[in-house]
Design a protein around this motif. Structure first.
Motif, PDB file in Angstrom:
ATOM      1  N   ASN A 182       0.809  -1.218   0.000  1.00 45.34           N
ATOM      2  CA  ASN A 182       0.000   0.000   0.000  1.00 45.34           C
ATOM      3  C   ASN A 182       0.840   1.266   0.000  1.00 45.34           C
ATOM      4  O   ASN A 182       0.389   2.308  -0.485  1.00 45.34           O
ATOM      5  CB  ASN A 182      -0.920  -0.006   1.228  1.00 45.34           C
ATOM      6  N   LEU A 205      -1.853  -7.744  -3.000  1.00 42.76           N
ATOM      7  CA  LEU A 205      -2.543  -6.533  -3.435  1.00 42.76           C
ATOM      8  C   LEU A 205      -1.527  -5.414  -3.580  1.00 42.76           C
ATOM      9  O   LEU A 205      -0.825  -5.078  -2.632  1.00 42.76           O
ATOM     10  CB  LEU A 205      -3.611  -6.126  -2.414  1.00 42.76           C
ATOM     11  N   LEU A 208      -0.910  -1.342  -4.702  1.00 43.11           N
ATOM     12  CA  LEU A 208      -1.626  -0.088  -4.854  1.00 43.11           C
ATOM     13  C   LEU A 208      -1.235   0.612  -6.139  1.00 43.11           C
ATOM     14  O   LEU A 208      -0.064   0.901  -6.376  1.00 43.11           O
ATOM     15  CB  LEU A 208      -1.354   0.841  -3.672  1.00 43.11           C
ATOM     16  N   SER A 249      -3.918  -8.703  -7.302  1.00 43.28           N
ATOM     17  CA  SER A 249      -4.878  -7.652  -7.632  1.00 43.28           C
ATOM     18  C   SER A 249      -4.226  -6.281  -7.529  1.00 43.28           C
ATOM     19  O   SER A 249      -3.293  -6.073  -6.758  1.00 43.28           O
ATOM     20  CB  SER A 249      -6.085  -7.694  -6.683  1.00 43.28           C
ATOM     21  N   LEU A 283      -5.226  -2.243  -6.745  1.00 35.72           N
ATOM     22  CA  LEU A 283      -6.218  -1.324  -6.192  1.00 35.72           C
ATOM     23  C   LEU A 283      -5.958   0.071  -6.747  1.00 35.72           C
ATOM     24  O   LEU A 283      -4.850   0.598  -6.611  1.00 35.72           O
ATOM     25  CB  LEU A 283      -6.142  -1.303  -4.666  1.00 35.72           C
ATOM     26  N   ALA A 287     -11.799  -2.782  -1.389  1.00 33.28           N
ATOM     27  CA  ALA A 287     -10.509  -3.364  -1.764  1.00 33.28           C
ATOM     28  C   ALA A 287     -10.364  -4.794  -1.269  1.00 33.28           C
ATOM     29  O   ALA A 287      -9.979  -5.697  -2.020  1.00 33.28           O
ATOM     30  CB  ALA A 287      -9.371  -2.502  -1.212  1.00 33.28           C
ATOM     31  N   LEU A 289     -10.246  -8.161  -3.371  1.00 34.40           N
ATOM     32  CA  LEU A 289      -9.057  -9.007  -3.277  1.00 34.40           C
ATOM     33  C   LEU A 289      -9.436 -10.460  -3.078  1.00 34.40           C
ATOM     34  O   LEU A 289      -8.958 -11.358  -3.786  1.00 34.40           O
ATOM     35  CB  LEU A 289      -8.179  -8.525  -2.115  1.00 34.40           C
ATOM     36  N   GLU A 338      -8.457  -5.879 -11.205  1.00 35.12           N
ATOM     37  CA  GLU A 338      -8.387  -4.452 -10.904  1.00 35.12           C
ATOM     38  C   GLU A 338      -9.577  -4.075 -10.026  1.00 35.12           C
ATOM     39  O   GLU A 338     -10.716  -4.418 -10.339  1.00 35.12           O
ATOM     40  CB  GLU A 338      -8.408  -3.623 -12.184  1.00 35.12           C
ATOM     41  N   ILE A 339      -9.286  -3.348  -8.978  1.00 36.18           N
ATOM     42  CA  ILE A 339     -10.318  -2.900  -8.045  1.00 36.18           C
ATOM     43  C   ILE A 339     -10.332  -1.378  -8.066  1.00 36.18           C
ATOM     44  O   ILE A 339      -9.368  -0.736  -7.636  1.00 36.18           O
ATOM     45  CB  ILE A 339     -10.034  -3.414  -6.623  1.00 36.18           C
TER      46      ILE A 339
END
Length: 270
Positions: free
Chosen positions: A86, A134, A136, A177, A179, A216, A220, A226-227
C-alpha cells in the motif's frame, strides 16, 4: 493463525485495510515510516479486534528497506498469506522545479519497494492453498497527469506490473490484484499543503478510507484483477481512453497545476 502484511499502514487506506483484515481474523504485520502513528494504529487495532499486531518503523526508500522488512517478517512467514503493498507517495509541482532526489525517492517507494516486496514474498505466498497479493495503483494510472507526473507514471507502472504478474501467476495459488483508488478523505491534503483549488476539487469526490478498504479487501478475496472503488472513479479510469490525449492532459493540468500564490510543491500520499 493467518497473518497479513501491510505497508503504509499507519494512516489512511493502509490503516483501513489493516482493520478490514483484522475484522476477518488476520493477525497483522504493519510497516510505515511514521513511527508514532504506526504505534497508535497497532494499539487501536489490537484492542478492537483482539488480533496480534507487530510493527516495523521503516522508510521504504532506504537502500536496505527490502532486507529489513523481509528479515523482520521472517518469523511469521509460515503463516503469512496476504501481502498488501500500500505504501506510496507523490509530489505535486513542475518536474523541473522539484529536486531530482525527491523524485527518485518517489520511484524508490512506489516502484522499487513494490517490485522488491512482491518478488520477496511470492515464495512465501506459494506455500498456501490460497494466498493474496494486493498492489496499490491509482486512478491516475489510466492517464497522463501533468504536475503530478512522476506519481502518475509510477502508478501506471504499478498497474501494468500487477496485471502482468497476475497473468504469470495465474496457475499458482496466489491471486494478484491492483487497487486503484481516487480521491480519498485522509489528512494527506493537510500534510501536503495542497492549494485551495486542488483541495476543493478533491473534496467533491472524496471517499472514506474505510469504504475504499472494504471494497478493496472484498475485491481481493474475490480474485479481481483491478479494483476501482466508486462509480466516479470507475468513470475516471474508463473515460480517458475515448478522448484525445491532449484534451485529457489539459483537464488534469487544470486541476494539478499550482495556482498563483499557492505552494508549487505538494506532497501526496497514497
Amino acid at each position: 493463525m493467518s497473518y497479513a502484511l501491510i505497508t503504509g499502514a499507519a494512516k489512511g487506506i493502509g490503516k483501513a485495510i489493516a482493520a478490514q483484515l483484522a475484522e476477518r481474523n488476520y493477525h497483522l504485520l504493519l510497516v510505515d515510516i511514521d513511527e508514532k502513528s504506526l504505534a497508535a494504529t497497532a494499539e487501536t487495532l489490537a484492542a478492537q479486534y483482539h488480533v496480534n499486531v507487530h510493527t516495523l518503523h521503516q522508510d521504504l526508500s532506504a537502500p536496505d528497506a527490502l532486507s529489513n522488512v523481509t528479515g523482520w517478517s521472517s518469523t511469521w512467514h509460515h503463516s503469512l498469506s496476504v501481502v498488501v503493498n500500500n505504501a506510496g507517495y507523490g509530489i505535486n509541482g513542475p518536474f523541473e522545479q522539484l529536486t531530482l532526489q525527491e523524485q527518485f525517492n518517489i520511484i524508490d517507494v512506489n516502484i522499487r519497494a513494490q517490485v522488491g516486496l512482491s518478488y520477496a514474498y511470492i515464495p512465501v505466498l506459494r506455500q498456501f492453498p490460497k494466498a493474496y497479493l494486493l498492489n496499490l495503483a491509482s486512478t491516475t494510472a489510466y492517464q497522463t497527469v501533468p504536475y503530478l507526473n512522476i506519481y502518475a507514471s509510477t502508478k501506471a507502472f504499478a498497474l501494468s506490473f500487477t496485471r502482468g504478474l497476475r497473468y504469470e501467476l495465474r496457475h499458482s495459488p496466489i491471486s494478484v490484484s491492483a487497487l486503484s483508488p481516487g480521491s480519498t478523505d485522509t489528512d494527506f491534503v493537510n500534510r501536503a499543503r495542497m492549494g485551495d483549488y486542488t483541495r476543493n476539487v478533491a473534496n467533491r469526490f472524496n471517499m472514506t478510507p474505510e469504504k475504499v478498504a472494504r471494497i478493496a479487501v472484498d475485491g481481493l478475496f474475490k480474485g479481481k484483477a483491478e479494483i476501482v472503488p466508486g462509480f466516479t472513479n470507475k468513470l475516471n479510469a474508463w473515460l480517458p481512453k475515448f478522448f484525445p490525449k491532449l484534451f485529457v492532459e489539459k483537464i488534469a493540468a487544470g486541476i494539478y497545476e499550482p495556482k498563483e500564490k499557492e505552494t508549487s510543491t505538494v506532497a501526496l500520499t497514497a
